[in-house]
Design a protein around this motif. Sequence first.
Motif, PDB file in Angstrom:
ATOM      1  N   UNK A 168       0.840  -1.205   0.000  1.00 18.32           N
ATOM      2  CA  UNK A 168       0.000   0.000   0.000  1.00 18.32           C
ATOM      3  C   UNK A 168       0.878   1.259   0.000  1.00 18.32           C
ATOM      4  N   UNK A 169       0.341   2.342  -0.519  1.00 18.79           N
ATOM      5  CA  UNK A 169       1.073   3.622  -0.505  1.00 18.79           C
ATOM      6  C   UNK A 169       1.296   4.079   0.937  1.00 18.79           C
ATOM      7  N   UNK A 170       0.256   3.879   1.750  1.00 14.21           N
ATOM      8  CA  UNK A 170       0.355   4.253   3.162  1.00 14.21           C
ATOM      9  C   UNK A 170       1.551   3.561   3.838  1.00 14.21           C
ATOM     10  N   UNK A 171       1.699   2.266   3.559  1.00  8.48           N
ATOM     11  CA  UNK A 171       2.784   1.494   4.161  1.00  8.48           C
ATOM     12  C   UNK A 171       4.154   1.959   3.686  1.00  8.48           C
ATOM     13  N   UNK A 172       4.286   2.211   2.398  1.00  9.52           N
ATOM     14  CA  UNK A 172       5.601   2.631   1.870  1.00  9.52           C
ATOM     15  C   UNK A 172       5.961   4.017   2.401  1.00  9.52           C
ATOM     16  N   UNK A 173       4.958   4.884   2.528  1.00  6.05           N
ATOM     17  CA  UNK A 173       5.192   6.237   3.085  1.00  6.05           C
ATOM     18  C   UNK A 173       5.648   6.133   4.535  1.00  6.05           C
ATOM     19  N   UNK A 174       4.969   5.267   5.283  1.00  5.17           N
ATOM     20  CA  UNK A 174       5.296   5.089   6.709  1.00  5.17           C
ATOM     21  C   UNK A 174       6.752   4.645   6.874  1.00  5.17           C
ATOM     22  N   UNK A 175       7.161   3.689   6.059  1.00  5.71           N
ATOM     23  CA  UNK A 175       8.516   3.137   6.168  1.00  5.71           C
ATOM     24  C   UNK A 175       9.574   4.187   5.791  1.00  5.71           C
ATOM     25  N   UNK A 176       9.368   4.864   4.677  1.00  9.22           N
ATOM     26  CA  UNK A 176      10.350   5.877   4.239  1.00  9.22           C
ATOM     27  C   UNK A 176      10.406   7.038   5.236  1.00  9.22           C
ATOM     28  N   UNK A 177       9.236   7.437   5.748  1.00 10.29           N
ATOM     29  CA  UNK A 177       9.177   8.569   6.698  1.00 10.29           C
ATOM     30  C   UNK A 177       9.964   8.226   7.968  1.00 10.29           C
ATOM     31  N   UNK A 178       9.791   6.998   8.451  1.00 12.37           N
ATOM     32  CA  UNK A 178      10.522   6.586   9.664  1.00 12.37           C
ATOM     33  C   UNK A 178      12.028   6.768   9.447  1.00 12.37           C
ATOM     34  N   UNK A 179      12.507   6.285   8.315  1.00 14.02           N
ATOM     35  CA  UNK A 179      13.960   6.299   8.065  1.00 14.02           C
ATOM     36  C   UNK A 179      14.456   7.731   7.853  1.00 14.02           C
ATOM     37  N   UNK A 180      13.717   8.506   7.078  1.00  8.32           N
ATOM     38  CA  UNK A 180      14.171   9.879   6.803  1.00  8.32           C
ATOM     39  C   UNK A 180      14.148  10.730   8.070  1.00  8.32           C
ATOM     40  N   UNK A 181      13.141  10.525   8.917  1.00  8.70           N
ATOM     41  CA  UNK A 181      13.087  11.309  10.170  1.00  8.70           C
ATOM     42  C   UNK A 181      14.205  10.901  11.131  1.00  8.70           C
ATOM     43  N   UNK A 182      14.529   9.611  11.161  1.00  7.66           N
ATOM     44  CA  UNK A 182      15.546   9.155  12.117  1.00  7.66           C
ATOM     45  C   UNK A 182      16.974   9.375  11.604  1.00  7.66           C
ATOM     46  N   UNK A 183      17.190   9.143  10.308  1.00  3.82           N
ATOM     47  CA  UNK A 183      18.574   9.169   9.791  1.00  3.82           C
ATOM     48  C   UNK A 183      18.835  10.266   8.749  1.00  3.82           C
ATOM     49  N   UNK A 184      17.768  10.819   8.182  1.00  4.82           N
ATOM     50  CA  UNK A 184      17.944  11.913   7.214  1.00  4.82           C
ATOM     51  C   UNK A 184      18.365  11.473   5.826  1.00  4.82           C
ATOM     52  N   UNK A 185      18.609  10.201   5.635  1.00  4.75           N
ATOM     53  CA  UNK A 185      18.962   9.742   4.288  1.00  4.75           C
ATOM     54  C   UNK A 185      18.739   8.235   4.136  1.00  4.75           C
ATOM     55  N   UNK A 186      18.641   7.828   2.874  1.00  4.60           N
ATOM     56  CA  UNK A 186      18.510   6.396   2.554  1.00  4.60           C
ATOM     57  C   UNK A 186      19.549   6.102   1.471  1.00  4.60           C
ATOM     58  N   UNK A 187      20.472   5.190   1.747  1.00  9.37           N
ATOM     59  CA  UNK A 187      21.527   4.874   0.780  1.00  9.37           C
ATOM     60  C   UNK A 187      21.155   3.697  -0.117  1.00  9.37           C
ATOM     61  N   UNK A 188      20.488   2.705   0.493  1.00 13.22           N
ATOM     62  CA  UNK A 188      20.200   1.464  -0.246  1.00 13.22           C
ATOM     63  C   UNK A 188      18.766   1.021   0.065  1.00 13.22           C
ATOM     64  N   UNK A 189      18.049   0.653  -0.991  1.00  8.64           N
ATOM     65  CA  UNK A 189      16.702   0.091  -0.817  1.00  8.64           C
ATOM     66  C   UNK A 189      16.694  -1.316  -1.399  1.00  8.64           C
ATOM     67  N   UNK A 190      16.299  -2.282  -0.611  1.00 12.16           N
ATOM     68  CA  UNK A 190      16.174  -3.648  -1.117  1.00 12.16           C
ATOM     69  C   UNK A 190      14.701  -4.034  -1.082  1.00 12.16           C
ATOM     70  N   UNK A 191      14.092  -4.067  -2.250  1.00 14.56           N
ATOM     71  CA  UNK A 191      12.672  -4.416  -2.387  1.00 14.56           C
ATOM     72  C   UNK A 191      12.570  -5.934  -2.452  1.00 14.56           C
ATOM     73  N   UNK A 192      12.416  -6.548  -1.293  1.00 11.54           N
ATOM     74  CA  UNK A 192      12.456  -8.010  -1.213  1.00 11.54           C
ATOM     75  C   UNK A 192      11.092  -8.629  -0.918  1.00 11.54           C
ATOM     76  N   UNK A 193      10.187  -7.897  -0.271  1.00 10.24           N
ATOM     77  CA  UNK A 193       8.902  -8.485   0.147  1.00 10.24           C
ATOM     78  C   UNK A 193       8.183  -9.112  -1.040  1.00 10.24           C
ATOM     79  N   UNK A 194       7.639 -10.288  -0.816  1.00 10.23           N
ATOM     80  CA  UNK A 194       6.914 -10.930  -1.916  1.00 10.23           C
ATOM     81  C   UNK A 194       6.079 -12.093  -1.419  1.00 10.23           C
TER      82      UNK A 194
END
Length: 243
Positions: A63-89
Motif C-alpha cells: 500500500x502507498x500508506x505502508x511505503x510512506x510510513x517506512x520511508x518517513x521513519x527512516x528519513x526522520x531518524x537518519x535523514x537519508x537512505x543509501x540502499x533500498x532492497x525491495x524483497x517483500x513478496x
Amino acid sequence: MSEIVIITGASRGIGREIAKRLAKKGLTVIANYNKSEKEAEELKKELEEQGAKIDIVQADVSTREGTKKLAKFVLEKYGRIDILINNAGISEYKLFTEETDEDWNKIINTNLYSVFAMSQEVIPNMVHNKKGLIINMSSAWGVVGGSLEVIYSASKAGIDGLTKSLAKELGPSNIRVNSIAPGMIYTKMNSKFSKEELKEIEEEIPLGKIGIPEDVSKCVEWLIEDKYTTGQVISINGGWIIT
Ligand code: NAP
C-alpha cells in the motif's frame, strides 16, 4: 556514519538473511515486516546482542500508506537512505483459470506495486544525495515463466522491466538499479512442496542442490561493493535456468 539500508520483508527467509549479513558488515539496517512481528523482534534482539544497528518497522508495502510510513521513519531518524532492497513478496500455486481478481490484486500489489511505490518514496532523497542503490528481488519465473504461477511470474517480469527502465532514468543521478532473480531457495515460500517434489527439482539443477538464503545475500553484498553494475537481472539458480 554507516550506510542506511531498508530491506522490505525482512522478518524471515531471504530478507532476514540479507538483514543479518548487512548488519554484520556494519550497515544500519531497517528491517521491514508486515505480519511477523515476533520474528522481527527476535531478529532485532539477535543482531543488537552482536552490536549491530537495526530498527524494525511494521508496514504493509503493498500500500502507498505502508511505503510512506517506512520511508518517513527512516528519513526522520537518519535523514537519508543509501540502499533500498525491495524483497517483500508472496507466491501462489494455482491453475490460471482459477485465479481471481483478488489473487491478481494481492500478488501484483505485494510484489510489483510495492517496488514502484517504495522506490518513489526513497528516490528524491537519493537524487538529492547524488548516490543510491536499489535492488529488487525478482525470480527465475520472471525470466522464463512458471506454470501454475502465472500472476507471480507476471509480477516478477514486471519488476525486471521496471529495473531496466529505472536504471536508465537514474543512472545520471548516480543511482544504480538491479534485480536479483533467484531460482529455488529453501524458505517458507517453498514449504508447499513435498520432500519428493524438492528432490525432483534438485535433480533438474546442474549444481545438484536447491539454494539457501545465503546464496542470495552474498550477491546483495557484492552489488553493494560494486559500483558499475546497473539495469541487470542477476540469476542465482545453480544453473537451473540458463538463458
Ligand atoms: P518468505 O520466506 O515467504 O518471506 C517473505 C517475506 O515478505 C516475509 O518477511 C513477509 O513478512 C514479507 N511480506 C509479505 N508481504 C508483505 C507486505 N505486504 N509488506 C511487507 N512485507 C511483506 O519468502 P522468501 O522466499 O524469503 O522470498 C523473498 C523474496 O524472494 C520474494 O520477493 C520472493 O518472491 C523472492 N524469491 C524467492 C524464491 C524462493 O525460492 N524462496 C525464489 C525466487 C524469488 P510478514 O510475514 O511479516 O508479512
